[in-house]
Design a protein around this motif. Sequence first.
Motif, PDB file in Angstrom:
ATOM      1  N   ILE A 323       0.843  -1.206   0.000  1.00 43.11           N
ATOM      2  CA  ILE A 323       0.000   0.000   0.000  1.00 43.11           C
ATOM      3  C   ILE A 323       0.870   1.245   0.000  1.00 43.11           C
ATOM      4  O   ILE A 323       0.639   2.199  -0.765  1.00 43.11           O
ATOM      5  CB  ILE A 323      -0.948   0.001   1.219  1.00 43.11           C
ATOM      6  N   GLN A 324       1.883   1.253   0.835  1.00 45.53           N
ATOM      7  CA  GLN A 324       2.776   2.417   0.912  1.00 45.53           C
ATOM      8  C   GLN A 324       3.507   2.642  -0.408  1.00 45.53           C
ATOM      9  O   GLN A 324       3.623   3.774  -0.885  1.00 45.53           O
ATOM     10  CB  GLN A 324       3.766   2.229   2.055  1.00 45.53           C
ATOM     11  N   SER A 325       3.975   1.540  -1.021  1.00 48.29           N
ATOM     12  CA  SER A 325       4.698   1.663  -2.291  1.00 48.29           C
ATOM     13  C   SER A 325       3.774   2.148  -3.402  1.00 48.29           C
ATOM     14  O   SER A 325       4.138   3.024  -4.198  1.00 48.29           O
ATOM     15  CB  SER A 325       5.317   0.313  -2.683  1.00 48.29           C
ATOM     16  N   MET A 326       2.563   1.573  -3.463  1.00 48.62           N
ATOM     17  CA  MET A 326       1.610   1.969  -4.502  1.00 48.62           C
ATOM     18  C   MET A 326       1.197   3.429  -4.349  1.00 48.62           C
ATOM     19  O   MET A 326       1.100   4.167  -5.330  1.00 48.62           O
ATOM     20  CB  MET A 326       0.363   1.077  -4.432  1.00 48.62           C
ATOM     21  N   ALA A 327       0.959   3.843  -3.108  1.00 52.58           N
ATOM     22  CA  ALA A 327       0.558   5.226  -2.860  1.00 52.58           C
ATOM     23  C   ALA A 327       1.671   6.192  -3.248  1.00 52.58           C
ATOM     24  O   ALA A 327       1.428   7.253  -3.842  1.00 52.58           O
ATOM     25  CB  ALA A 327       0.178   5.401  -1.394  1.00 52.58           C
ATOM     26  N   GLN A 328       2.900   5.826  -2.924  1.00 54.02           N
ATOM     27  CA  GLN A 328       4.040   6.681  -3.256  1.00 54.02           C
ATOM     28  C   GLN A 328       4.180   6.828  -4.774  1.00 54.02           C
ATOM     29  O   GLN A 328       4.382   7.938  -5.283  1.00 54.02           O
ATOM     30  CB  GLN A 328       5.321   6.097  -2.665  1.00 54.02           C
ATOM     31  N   ARG A 329       4.056   5.710  -5.508  1.00 49.55           N
ATOM     32  CA  ARG A 329       4.154   5.776  -6.966  1.00 49.55           C
ATOM     33  C   ARG A 329       3.020   6.607  -7.560  1.00 49.55           C
ATOM     34  O   ARG A 329       3.226   7.391  -8.488  1.00 49.55           O
ATOM     35  CB  ARG A 329       4.131   4.365  -7.563  1.00 49.55           C
ATOM     36  N   ALA A 330       1.809   6.422  -7.012  1.00 51.85           N
ATOM     37  CA  ALA A 330       0.651   7.170  -7.523  1.00 51.85           C
ATOM     38  C   ALA A 330       0.831   8.667  -7.330  1.00 51.85           C
ATOM     39  O   ALA A 330       0.507   9.465  -8.222  1.00 51.85           O
ATOM     40  CB  ALA A 330      -0.616   6.690  -6.827  1.00 51.85           C
ATOM     41  N   MET A 331       1.355   9.067  -6.184  1.00 54.95           N
ATOM     42  CA  MET A 331       1.559  10.493  -5.924  1.00 54.95           C
ATOM     43  C   MET A 331       2.670  11.061  -6.808  1.00 54.95           C
ATOM     44  O   MET A 331       2.612  12.210  -7.232  1.00 54.95           O
ATOM     45  CB  MET A 331       1.867  10.719  -4.442  1.00 54.95           C
ATOM     46  N   GLN A 332       3.682  10.245  -7.101  1.00 61.54           N
ATOM     47  CA  GLN A 332       4.739  10.689  -8.010  1.00 61.54           C
ATOM     48  C   GLN A 332       4.195  10.900  -9.417  1.00 61.54           C
ATOM     49  O   GLN A 332       4.735  11.694 -10.188  1.00 61.54           O
ATOM     50  CB  GLN A 332       5.877   9.660  -8.029  1.00 61.54           C
ATOM     51  N   GLN A 333       3.117  10.169  -9.745  1.00 62.08           N
ATOM     52  CA  GLN A 333       2.491  10.287 -11.062  1.00 62.08           C
ATOM     53  C   GLN A 333       1.411  11.358 -11.093  1.00 62.08           C
ATOM     54  O   GLN A 333       0.729  11.515 -12.104  1.00 62.08           O
ATOM     55  CB  GLN A 333       1.907   8.932 -11.472  1.00 62.08           C
ATOM     56  N   GLY A 334       1.237  12.067  -9.979  1.00 63.21           N
ATOM     57  CA  GLY A 334       0.348  13.214  -9.983  1.00 63.21           C
ATOM     58  C   GLY A 334      -0.951  13.065  -9.216  1.00 63.21           C
ATOM     59  O   GLY A 334      -1.737  14.011  -9.149  1.00 63.21           O
TER      60      GLY A 334
END
Length: 443
Positions: A323-334
Amino acid sequence: MNITVEKNTCAATVNVVVPAEKVASERKTILKSYIGQANIPGFRKGKAPVTMIEKRYEKEIEGELANRLVQEGCDAAIKQEDLKVLNVQVPAAPTFKDDGAFTFETSITLAPEFELPEYKGLSIDVPSAEVTDEDVANSLTELQQRFADFTEISDRGLEDDDFAVIDFTATLDGKPVAEAIGKPAGFLEGREGHWVKIEEDSFLPTFGPKLKGLNVGDEKEVTVSIGEDFPISDVRGTDVVFAVTIKEIKVQELPALDDEFAGKLMPDKGIDDLKEVIKQQLAEEKNRAAEDAKVNQIVEQLNQAVDFDLPEELVAAETQGNIQSMAQRAMQQGMTQEMLESQKDELEENAATQARTNLKTNFLLQEIAFKEEIKVEDQDVLQRIYQMAQQENKAPKKYIKELQKNNAIQNVRNSVLIGKTIDFLVENAKVTGETVTEEKNDA
């Protein structure tokens, strides 16, 4: 010792009663070490009265005694039941009884039990890694598009491959999408100055072609059926209506593919040099993709061939990390925090699914490694650590200390073991399809 073990799925509850004579013997051993080392004011080392030492270090002696008895009790239980242990919980309330005995209860996480499926000779279909002239041409076109100029026009309507600059809002069942689904809807809440290429899959499927023929200033309602792969689950399978206004029409002008263009990307080089570099890069990418395809197919076949329960505490921990990794990637993508919150359930579901797949794969590969006696030498671990340190631009010695501090050396060792096992499975697989390596291309 009196040991009872109750086994459940991937877990066991261990109850241990250590008899008084065993407790007394262990206490005596520990006390002896304190007698030899204790510093008591007024007495030489090793000459202080035993009763004084017992009183002064009572808490330390009791703690060390309890830890030793718990460790010995757990070891005996594991050996008695031949348990495959992943983790042993710290007992909540170990107790010294009035009669001198010692008791404790603890939970043990067990590795899942399963029969390995057939893992040698798996059939895998690997795509060709050959780089074609078409591949190079497509890459050159992408480079042209990246450096293209755009000319604004106003004397005709939109045609194929034009770019429309639009303002739009979107509704679902007559309401703004965010209001209809009760949560943030990302770009479906509307945009101003949004660029859309007039082609089938630009922006949303079928959207671009429905703008053909419109002129600057024209308005149109465009209905799009949202597919099942759309990131916001609440609008999947629905028809969203876009109210579109054409603000500008732009035509893309691609630069010529010549030495001048190549020189902008590679000083003092020509177009033939650029093509050769592109070919080499594509060969590397296709070879990596071919290797990834082998691994992915092997892992998928193993997972489909057998099913077994997983330790839920490991699933929970793995899920949280995902969850933490997915959320971090999603926020990096905007994506915003608000958008993430709106998709929380879906994010957690995907993270849990991935966690179970990852853990299952890991257990399968470790069991194969055990059966095939695949070993990891210290030199293998050091080599991997040096690679990791180089990737993070850190001094190897400093990086090793960081790993030791975080108890992560074993994780590196396990990663190397998994890699070796995958290599073993690939070497023993039946490969179909044509895999052309870069060396073969050169030949």
